[in-house]
Design a protein around this motif. Structure first.
Motif, PDB file in Angstrom:
ATOM      1  N   ALA A   1       1.035  -1.271   0.292  1.00 37.92           N
ATOM      2  CA  ALA A   1       0.061  -0.526   0.025  1.00 37.92           C
ATOM      3  C   ALA A   1       0.703   1.330   0.074  1.00 37.92           C
ATOM      4  N   CYS A   2       2.060   1.491   1.132  1.00 38.30           N
ATOM      5  CA  CYS A   2       2.782   2.295   0.918  1.00 38.30           C
ATOM      6  C   CYS A   2       3.212   3.259  -0.467  1.00 38.30           C
ATOM      7  N   HIS A   3       3.757   1.632  -0.977  1.00 42.07           N
ATOM      8  CA  HIS A   3       4.310   1.232  -2.460  1.00 42.07           C
ATOM      9  C   HIS A   3       4.158   2.326  -3.427  1.00 42.07           C
ATOM     10  N   LEU A   4       2.419   1.650  -3.467  1.00 36.60           N
ATOM     11  CA  LEU A   4       1.487   2.132  -4.126  1.00 36.60           C
ATOM     12  C   LEU A   4       1.210   3.716  -3.925  1.00 36.60           C
ATOM     13  N   CYS A   5       0.774   4.121  -2.952  1.00 38.75           N
ATOM     14  CA  CYS A   5       0.794   5.272  -2.821  1.00 38.75           C
ATOM     15  C   CYS A   5       2.558   6.124  -3.307  1.00 38.75           C
ATOM     16  N   ILE A   6       3.513   5.995  -2.904  1.00 41.97           N
ATOM     17  CA  ILE A   6       4.331   6.785  -2.752  1.00 41.97           C
ATOM     18  C   ILE A   6       4.812   6.450  -4.804  1.00 41.97           C
TER      19      ILE A   6
ATOM     20  N   LEU B   1       1.828   6.448  -7.065  1.00 42.66           N
ATOM     21  CA  LEU B   1       0.644   7.888  -7.504  1.00 42.66           C
ATOM     22  C   LEU B   1       0.409   8.723  -7.379  1.00 42.66           C
ATOM     23  N   SER B   2       2.464   8.991  -6.386  1.00 41.48           N
ATOM     24  CA  SER B   2       2.553  10.640  -5.896  1.00 41.48           C
ATOM     25  C   SER B   2       2.931  11.394  -6.977  1.00 41.48           C
TER      26      SER B   2
ATOM     27  N   SER C   1       5.606  12.545  -0.669  1.00 35.92           N
ATOM     28  CA  SER C   1       5.931  13.152   1.660  1.00 35.92           C
ATOM     29  C   SER C   1       6.718  12.103   1.263  1.00 35.92           C
TER      30      SER C   1
ATOM     31  N   MET D   1       5.898   9.431   4.240  1.00 39.23           N
ATOM     32  CA  MET D   1       5.155   8.274   3.794  1.00 39.23           C
ATOM     33  C   MET D   1       6.247   7.483   3.149  1.00 39.23           C
TER      34      MET D   1
ATOM     35  N   SER E   1       7.730   4.425   5.129  1.00 38.29           N
ATOM     36  CA  SER E   1       7.834   2.832   3.548  1.00 38.29           C
ATOM     37  C   SER E   1       8.446   2.553   3.953  1.00 38.29           C
TER      38      SER E   1
END
Length: 311
Positions: A263-268, A270-271, A275, A278, A282
Motif C-alpha cells: 500500500a505504501c509503495h502504491l501511494c509513493i 502514484l504521488s 511525501s 511516507m 515505507s
C-alpha cells in the motif's frame, strides 16, 4: 512550491536526528537477530548434526532478511541524518537491486517454509504423503530456484536507479534522498509491473493456501485431542503442532507486512509530490518483517535457540 510543503519539510528536518536513530536501532537489532539465528544453523551444520529441511530454509531466510536490512537500513540512516550524495550511480543500483532480491527471497523462502510444514503435518493417509520424502530431498533445489528467479527478475532495477548526482536534470523521477528512480511509461511500465507483481501474487497465494490448510489440520487435530480427553486417554505431545503454530505466526506477520508495504509503495508510485513522511515510513516498514522474524522464531521456541520445526 507551496507554503504547506515548505512547512512540512522544515518540520521533517527538525525531526531527522530522532528518525535517523530509529533507523540505526532497527538496522542494528534486526542484523544482530538474524546473524544470531544464522550462526545457530551454521553451528549445527558444522557440528555434523542432521539438517532438517526447515533448518535449511530458515538459514536462507536469515540471509535474505539480513540483505534487506543492510541494503536499505544503513543508507536510509545516513540520508535521514542529512548526508547527501554519498552513493555513486553503481552504488544506487546495487543497493536497490540487493534490497529487491532480498525481499523476494524472503518472501519465497517464507512461502516454501509454509508449504514444507503443511506437507510435513499432513496425515500419512492423505494425498500429500507421497510428497514428504520428495520435498525433503529436493529442498535445496527449490531454494536455488528461488535465488535464481529473483536474481534474474530484479535485474531490471539496475536500469531505473541512478544517484542523485546524475539525476538532478531529470524531470520524471522519484527522489529517495540518496538515489532516484526514473519513470518509464506506456507498455514498458506495464511489463515492469507484471514482471514484479505476478511472481509476488503467485507466491502470496500459495503461502495463504498452505497456511489455510495448516489451520484446518490443526483444527482437526484439536478435535481429536478433545476426544482423547473425554475418553480419559493422555494425548502425546505434538512437536509438529507447536512448530506449525510458530510458522503460522511468521506467515501472518509477513502477510500483514506485505499488505502494508505494498500500500505504501502504491501511494509513493502514484504521488506526484513525494511525501517525506511516507517515504521514511515505507523504509521503516520495508525492514519490519526482516527485523522481527528472528525474534518471533526464537521467542516461540522455549529452551532452544531456533524453532524446533519437525520435518
Amino acid at each position: 512550491m507551496s507554503q504547506a510543503f515548505l512547512t512540512g519539510r522544515q518540520t521533517a528536518v527538525s525531526r531527522k536526528p530522532a528518525l535517523g536513530l530509529l533507523f540505526a536501532l532497527q538496522t542494528s537489532v534486526g542484523t544482530l537477530g538474524n546473524y544470531f539465528l544464522l550462526f545457530h544453523y551454521v553451528s549445527l551444520s558444522l557440528a555434523g548434526d542432521r539438517m532438517r529441511p526447515t533448518d535449511v530454509i530458515l538459514r536462507h531466510l536469515t540471509i535474505a532478511n539480513s540483505t534487506v536490512i543492510l541494503s536499505r537500513g544503513v543508507t536510509q540512516t545516513m540520508a535521514t541524518l542529512g548526508v547527501r550524495d554519498f552513493l555513486s550511480d553503481l552504488g544506487c543500483k546495487l543497493v536497490f537491486y540487493l534490497h529487491r532480491v532480498g525481499r523476494g527471497i524472503s518472501m519465497g523462502t517464507t512461502c516454501l517454509l509454509s508449504v514444507c510444514q503443511m506437507i510435513t503435518i499432513s496425515p500419512w493417509t492423505s494425498r500429500w504423503a507421497q510428497h514428504k520424502d520428495r520435498a525433503a530431498r529436493n529442498i535445496e533445489r527449490y531454494i536455488v530456484l528461488i535465488w535464481t528467479l529473483h536474481l534474474s527478475v530484479n535485474y531490471v532495477i539496475l536500469a531505473s536507479m541512478t544517484s542523485t548526482l546524475r539525476s538532478k536534470n531529470m524531470t520524471q523521477k522519484q527522489d529517495f534522498g540518496y538515489c532516484s528512480a526514473t519513470f518509464k511509461g506506456g507498455i514498458v511500465a506495464s511489463l515492469y509491473s507484471a514482471l514484479f507483481s505476478v511472481p509476488d501474487a503467485l507466491t502470496l497465494g500459495l503461502m495463504l493456501w498452505a497456511s489455510g490448510s495448516m489451520v484446518s489440520m490443526l483444527h482437526r487435530q484439536k478435535q481429536q485431542v478433545q476426544h482423547l480427553h473425554r475418553a480419559r486417554v493422555t494425548p502425546r505431545a505434538a512437536p509438529e503442532t507447536r512448530a506449525t503454530q510458530r510458522i503460522l505466526v511468521l506467515v501472518s506477520t509477513f502477510v500483514t507486512y506485505y499488505v502494508l508495504s505494498s500500500a505504501c509503495h502504491l501511494c509513493i508510485a502514484l504521488s506526484k509530490n513525494l511525501s517525506w513522511w511516507m517515504l521514511n515510513f515505507s523504509a521503516l516498514l520495508a525492514a519490519y518483517f526482516p527485523t522481527v522474524s528472528p525474534f518471533l522464531l526464537m521467542s516461540r521456541a522455549p529452551g532452544c535457540v531456533g524453532p524446533a520445526v519437525s520435518a
